[in-house]
Design a protein around this motif. Structure first.
Motif, PDB file in Angstrom:
ATOM      1  N   ALA A  15       5.380  -1.216   8.401  1.00 24.90           N
ATOM      2  CA  ALA A  15       5.525   0.050   7.677  1.00 24.90           C
ATOM      3  C   ALA A  15       6.961   0.202   7.203  1.00 24.90           C
ATOM      4  N   VAL A  16       7.097   0.651   5.965  1.00 27.86           N
ATOM      5  CA  VAL A  16       8.396   1.027   5.407  1.00 27.86           C
ATOM      6  C   VAL A  16       8.392   2.541   5.281  1.00 27.86           C
ATOM      7  N   ARG A  17       9.357   3.180   5.903  1.00 26.17           N
ATOM      8  CA  ARG A  17       9.411   4.645   5.893  1.00 26.17           C
ATOM      9  C   ARG A  17      10.368   5.133   4.805  1.00 26.17           C
ATOM     10  N   VAL A  18       9.943   6.170   4.073  1.00 28.26           N
ATOM     11  CA  VAL A  18      10.740   6.732   2.989  1.00 28.26           C
ATOM     12  C   VAL A  18      10.895   8.235   3.206  1.00 28.26           C
ATOM     13  N   PHE A  65       2.628  11.385 -11.045  1.00 25.49           N
ATOM     14  CA  PHE A  65       1.951  10.417 -10.181  1.00 25.49           C
ATOM     15  C   PHE A  65       2.606   9.042 -10.291  1.00 25.49           C
ATOM     16  N   ARG A  66       2.886   8.596 -11.538  1.00 20.20           N
ATOM     17  CA  ARG A  66       3.502   7.281 -11.736  1.00 20.20           C
ATOM     18  C   ARG A  66       4.877   7.202 -11.084  1.00 20.20           C
ATOM     19  N   ALA A  67       5.638   8.285 -11.197  1.00 23.36           N
ATOM     20  CA  ALA A  67       6.976   8.287 -10.588  1.00 23.36           C
ATOM     21  C   ALA A  67       6.885   8.215  -9.067  1.00 23.36           C
ATOM     22  N   ASP A  68       6.005   9.021  -8.481  1.00 26.06           N
ATOM     23  CA  ASP A  68       5.878   9.053  -7.028  1.00 26.06           C
ATOM     24  C   ASP A  68       5.355   7.726  -6.494  1.00 26.06           C
ATOM     25  N   LYS A  69       4.303   7.216  -7.106  1.00 21.29           N
ATOM     26  CA  LYS A  69       3.743   5.937  -6.656  1.00 21.29           C
ATOM     27  C   LYS A  69       4.745   4.810  -6.870  1.00 21.29           C
ATOM     28  N   GLY A  70       5.378   4.781  -8.046  1.00 18.27           N
ATOM     29  CA  GLY A  70       6.288   3.693  -8.371  1.00 18.27           C
ATOM     30  C   GLY A  70       7.474   3.613  -7.427  1.00 18.27           C
ATOM     31  N   ARG A  71       8.032   4.764  -7.040  1.00 21.19           N
ATOM     32  CA  ARG A  71       9.157   4.771  -6.092  1.00 21.19           C
ATOM     33  C   ARG A  71       8.743   4.181  -4.753  1.00 21.19           C
ATOM     34  N   ARG A  72       7.535   4.519  -4.328  1.00 21.70           N
ATOM     35  CA  ARG A  72       7.047   4.001  -3.046  1.00 21.70           C
ATOM     36  C   ARG A  72       6.808   2.491  -3.120  1.00 21.70           C
ATOM     37  N   GLY A  74      -4.085 -17.441   5.527  1.00 20.60           N
ATOM     38  CA  GLY A  74      -3.194 -16.564   6.270  1.00 20.60           C
ATOM     39  C   GLY A  74      -1.786 -16.422   5.719  1.00 20.60           C
ATOM     40  N   ASP A  75      -1.522 -16.948   4.522  1.00 22.24           N
ATOM     41  CA  ASP A  75      -0.165 -16.927   3.965  1.00 22.24           C
ATOM     42  C   ASP A  75       0.094 -15.615   3.219  1.00 22.24           C
ATOM     43  N   TRP A  76       0.152 -14.518   3.963  1.00 20.20           N
ATOM     44  CA  TRP A  76       0.327 -13.199   3.347  1.00 20.20           C
ATOM     45  C   TRP A  76       0.982 -12.249   4.347  1.00 20.20           C
ATOM     46  N   ARG A  77       1.404 -11.113   3.831  1.00 20.05           N
ATOM     47  CA  ARG A  77       1.847 -10.013   4.683  1.00 20.05           C
ATOM     48  C   ARG A  77       1.436  -8.713   4.010  1.00 20.05           C
ATOM     49  N   GLY A  78       1.386  -7.638   4.772  1.00 19.35           N
ATOM     50  CA  GLY A  78       1.035  -6.337   4.227  1.00 19.35           C
ATOM     51  C   GLY A  78       2.113  -5.320   4.562  1.00 19.35           C
ATOM     52  N   ILE A  79       2.421  -4.461   3.605  1.00 18.26           N
ATOM     53  CA  ILE A  79       3.431  -3.425   3.801  1.00 18.26           C
ATOM     54  C   ILE A  79       2.844  -2.077   3.403  1.00 18.26           C
ATOM     55  N   ILE A  80       2.903  -1.124   4.320  1.00 16.19           N
ATOM     56  CA  ILE A  80       2.494   0.250   4.038  1.00 16.19           C
ATOM     57  C   ILE A  80       3.758   1.073   3.853  1.00 16.19           C
ATOM     58  N   VAL A  81       3.832   1.795   2.745  1.00 15.95           N
ATOM     59  CA  VAL A  81       4.992   2.639   2.463  1.00 15.95           C
ATOM     60  C   VAL A  81       4.570   4.092   2.656  1.00 15.95           C
ATOM     61  N   ALA A  82       5.181   4.757   3.617  1.00 14.75           N
ATOM     62  CA  ALA A  82       4.795   6.131   3.953  1.00 14.75           C
ATOM     63  C   ALA A  82       6.033   6.929   4.337  1.00 14.75           C
ATOM     64  N   ILE A 109       0.854  -1.194   0.000  1.00 12.72           N
ATOM     65  CA  ILE A 109       0.000   0.000   0.000  1.00 12.72           C
ATOM     66  C   ILE A 109       0.887   1.241   0.000  1.00 12.72           C
ATOM     67  N   PRO A 110       1.041   1.903  -1.156  1.00 12.98           N
ATOM     68  CA  PRO A 110       1.807   3.151  -1.174  1.00 12.98           C
ATOM     69  C   PRO A 110       0.938   4.321  -0.708  1.00 12.98           C
ATOM     70  N   VAL A 111       1.450   5.099   0.226  1.00 12.63           N
ATOM     71  CA  VAL A 111       0.698   6.234   0.768  1.00 12.63           C
ATOM     72  C   VAL A 111       1.406   7.523   0.361  1.00 12.63           C
TER      73      VAL A 111
END
Length: 273
Positions: free
Chosen positions: A62-65, A87-94, A39-47, A8-10
């Motif tokens: 959470a992954v902090r940038v 938008f593509r550049a910002d989202k893609g980097r995250r 349950g075989d999953w994980r979630g990552i929030i990039v903020a 999830i890119p924020v």
């Protein structure tokens, strides 16, 4: 090694019109993902550093940038192409920042921070581990807080929460610095380009055989500024002048029932449904 990693890119907090709303929507998206039957999953929030995130349940991290705000985040500050490119550049980097911390995952699914996903996605992936991945061609559109869902059958061209792709097909670089900006924008920042790219490489995606996600519209924090269901599909002049299309759209409406709530909206008191 998790079977599916949800990324999830924020956006940068300076690009949010209302951070409290974004945070509330993100909480609901996290609850939706957490409702997987397998349950075989994980979630990552990039903020960004300093962004106030909700409390995260087990399996989320959470992954902090430190990327700067997107100066062209709002449509109208430049040409439409410049807006989309930024938008593509910002989202893609995250997205890349998140993926590099989970490179051992079998599949990736990029999820917008206000959407909802089917509880059946990980189970389907577990039954098809060797697949290239899937496009979510069939999904729902939902007015924020509404009582109806609208079935949309070209969903992968409408919503960014529409791709589940085997991780090795991304051909991720070993380091963030090794990725070109063009690759970031095409492979990670755009949801409409990658299916064709993979098909041309001989690794086509197949259609997910059920409605896989819900695209939330008509809320103040929406980056796409998508209009409400009523306005887009029933009060639009192009629809009002074509009664058959209007009736077809009417047949695509579904009352938001208990089964939909269980499958898409997760289990939380802040659940919008």
């Amino acid at each position: 090694m998790p079977l599916v990693t949800f990324i999830i890119p924020v956006r940068h907090q300076d690009n949010a019109r209302d951070w409290s709303r974004l945070k509330a929507n993100l909480t609901q998206t996290v609850a939706s993902i957490s409702n997987q039957t397998n349950g075989d999953w994980r979630g990552i929030i990039v903020a960004n550093e300093g962004a106030d995130l909700p409390d995260l349940p087990e399996k989320f991290s959470a992954v902090r940038v430190t990327f700067p705000p997107n100066d062209l985040h709002e449509l109208g500050k430049g040409s439409k192409e410049d807006f989309l490119d930024a938008f593509r550049a910002d989202k893609g980097r995250r997205v890349l920042s998140g993926m590099l911390t989970a490179a051992d995952s079998r599949f990736f699914m990029i999820v917008d921070d206000d959407d909802f996903v089917s509880s059946r996605i990980v189970q389907h992936a577990s039954e098809n581990r060797d697949a290239n991945g899937w496009t979510i061609d069939h999904g729902y559109i939902w007015d924020d807080g509404g009582n109806f869902l609208f079935g949309h059958d070209d969903f992968s061209h409408l919503c960014g929460t529409s791709l589940i792709i085997r991780a090795d097909l991304y051909e991720l670089p070993g380091r963030f610095e090794d990725a070109s900006l063009d690759w970031i924008k095409s492979m990670l920042g755009s949801h409409v380009r990658i299916a064709n790219i993979l098909s041309q490489r001989g690794a086509p995606l197949t259609k997910l055989p059920f409605r896989g996600a819900v695209y939330r519209v008509a809320h103040g924090g929406s980056h796409s500024q998508a209009p409400s269901l009523l306005r887009q599909y029933f009060l639009n002049r192009g629809v009002l002048t074509k009664p058959r299309r209007w009736l077809r759209n009417l047949r695509k409406l579904r009352v938001l029932g208990e089964n939909h709530r269980r499958e898409f909206f997760g289990k939380t008191r802040s659940n919008p449904a």
